[in-house]
Design an enzyme around this catalytic site. Structure first.
Site, PDB file in Angstrom:
ATOM      1  N   LEU A 237       2.515  -3.449   0.669  1.00 46.13           N
ATOM      2  CA  LEU A 237       3.854  -3.091   0.189  1.00 46.13           C
ATOM      3  C   LEU A 237       4.574  -4.293  -0.425  1.00 46.13           C
ATOM      4  CD1 LEU A 237       5.016  -0.850   3.191  1.00 46.13           C
ATOM      5  CD2 LEU A 237       3.664  -0.217   1.173  1.00 46.13           C
ATOM      6  N   HIS A 238       5.394  -3.996  -1.420  1.00 48.07           N
ATOM      7  CA  HIS A 238       6.174  -5.038  -2.090  1.00 48.07           C
ATOM      8  C   HIS A 238       7.616  -4.542  -2.248  1.00 48.07           C
ATOM      9  CE1 HIS A 238       5.708  -2.432  -5.537  1.00 48.07           C
ATOM     10  NE2 HIS A 238       4.380  -2.512  -5.429  1.00 48.07           N
TER      11      HIS A 238
ATOM     12  N   HIS B 271       8.228  -0.880  -3.100  1.00 45.70           N
ATOM     13  CA  HIS B 271       8.104   0.065  -1.982  1.00 45.70           C
ATOM     14  C   HIS B 271       9.326  -0.036  -1.056  1.00 45.70           C
ATOM     15  CE1 HIS B 271       3.662  -0.629  -2.835  1.00 45.70           C
ATOM     16  NE2 HIS B 271       3.792   0.671  -2.982  1.00 45.70           N
TER      17      HIS B 271
ATOM     18  N   GLN C  59      -9.288   8.313  -5.633  1.00 45.16           N
ATOM     19  CA  GLN C  59      -8.610   8.051  -6.902  1.00 45.16           C
ATOM     20  C   GLN C  59      -9.121   6.800  -7.611  1.00 45.16           C
ATOM     21  OE1 GLN C  59      -4.689   7.735  -4.759  1.00 45.16           O
ATOM     22  NE2 GLN C  59      -4.233   6.229  -6.339  1.00 45.16           N
TER      23      GLN C  59
ATOM     24  N   SER D 137       1.214  -3.930  -6.401  1.00 41.06           N
ATOM     25  CA  SER D 137       0.324  -4.592  -5.432  1.00 41.06           C
ATOM     26  C   SER D 137      -0.747  -5.379  -6.170  1.00 41.06           C
ATOM     27  CB  SER D 137      -0.343  -3.557  -4.535  1.00 41.06           C
ATOM     28  OG  SER D 137       0.638  -2.742  -3.935  1.00 41.06           O
TER      29      SER D 137
HETATM   30  O1  PAF Z   1       1.018   5.338  -6.179  1.00 38.20           O
HETATM   31  C1  PAF Z   1       0.246   5.176  -5.207  1.00 38.20           C
HETATM   32  O2  PAF Z   1       0.343   4.192  -4.470  1.00 38.20           O
HETATM   33  C2  PAF Z   1      -0.839   6.210  -4.953  1.00 38.20           C
HETATM   34  O3  PAF Z   1      -1.353   6.721  -6.141  1.00 38.20           O
HETATM   35  C3  PAF Z   1      -0.400   7.339  -4.002  1.00 38.20           C
HETATM   36  C4  PAF Z   1       0.725   8.177  -4.584  1.00 38.20           C
HETATM   37  C5  PAF Z   1       0.041   6.752  -2.676  1.00 38.20           C
HETATM   38  C6  PAF Z   1      -1.588   8.268  -3.731  1.00 38.20           C
HETATM   39  O4  PAF Z   1      -2.647   7.576  -3.156  1.00 38.20           O
END
Ligand code: PAF
Length: 293
Positions: A36-37, A40, A64, A189
């Protein structure tokens, strides 16, 4: 001070979410892949203003990432993530394992048609199928009333909005403005992969987007002219590789030829090991129009 609670299983997340709902609490979900930064932290603070309990999910979603992408090396620092959630007033961290999310025999994936055809959907085949799937699974586990996504990932936000509408999910979506470093680079990140020299060069992405916007606001309406100018600006920098620089409709992400009411200028640029994305929305309502030649 007590450290923030961590939940690792779907079953426990369901139990806690049900209890929060029974007690009349409004649940907010900030979906993240951790590391997190400030961006977030800002999402956590913003959703905390409109909900009673904030759940931050931390899950690096293998579905993903494409072959050869940075799934293995994606930065991870769970203790630091917990501290940031706690400092932002988050209630709990939902951090399931990969096998909890995708157990043996897992077979269900979600595809949002058309919206994923361009930009990151085109340069990262399968990426949004993974995002749509994991976000839906996170909604199912956390049962949020509200979720929040960043404008930096504009296409992701559009796709999640579409799937929520299409599947009649009862979740409100907030889109938060992109949080930037002082020199304009969008917080990410992946910025941590950059060497000091790459870090300086990466600022050209936002400079190019602003240059594009200036051109439009000064009357240019031809997308090709604006895209060429942004491309020239980025390509002048050594070591940067352009994945795409595009002008697309801000709702459906289809490329536009001429600037209309709401156009998204978007860029994905490779800088060392990092692939950085950024965008700005250009609104031309009420602006002078230059004839197309
Ligand atoms: O934006 C992200 O960090 C990711 O694509 C998410 C929405 C957490 C899904 O893994």
């Amino acid at each position: 001070m007590e450290t923030v609670r961590v939940i690792r299983t779907v079953r426990e997340m369901h139990r806690v979410a049900d209890r929060m709902r029974e007690n009349g609490f409004r649940i907010g979900l900030v979906p993240t892949m951790g590391y997190l930064h400030g961006g977030h932290a800002s999402l956590i603070r913003q959703i905390g203003r409109v909900t009673d309990r904030t759940v931050v999910s931390v899950f690096v979603n293998p579905a993903q990432f494409g072959p050869g992408e940075d799934f293995e090396t994606y930065p991870r620092d769970f203790e630091r993530d917990k501290a940031i959630v706690q400092a932002g007033g988050g209630t709990l961290v939902y951090a399931p394992s990969t096998s909890e999310m995708y157990p043996d025999g897992y077979a269900t994936y979600l595809e949002v048609e058309r919206l994923a055809d361009h930009l990151c959907g085109a340069s990262r085949p399968g990426h949004f199928r993974g995002v749509a799937t994991v976000v839906t699974k996170l909604f199912a586990a956390v049962k949020p009333h509200v979720t929040i996504l960043g404008q930096k990932d504009a296409q992701q936000a559009g796709i999640v909005r579409r799937l929520v509408r299409d599947l009649n999910l009862d979740v409100d979506i907030l889109i938060a403005p992109t949080v930037r470093e002082v020199d304009g680079l969008a917080k990410s990140s992946r910025n941590r992969y950059l060497t000091p020299c790459q870090r300086r060069r990466a600022t050209v992405i936002y400079t190019a987007l602003q240059e594009g916007r200036e051109l439009v606001l000064n009357g240019e309406r031809r997308a090709s002219v604006v895209i060429d100018a942004m491309n020239r600006r980025v390509r002048r920098c050594p070591d940067l590789g352009v994945d795409y620089i595009a002008a697309v409709d801000a709702e459906n992400f289809r490329p536009v030829e001429a600037f209309g009411a709401r156009v998204l200028l978007a860029a994905a640029v490779r800088c060392g090991q990092s692939r950085l994305i950024d965008n700005i929305v250009v609104e031309t309502e009420g602006q002078p129009v230059q004839e197309l030649r």
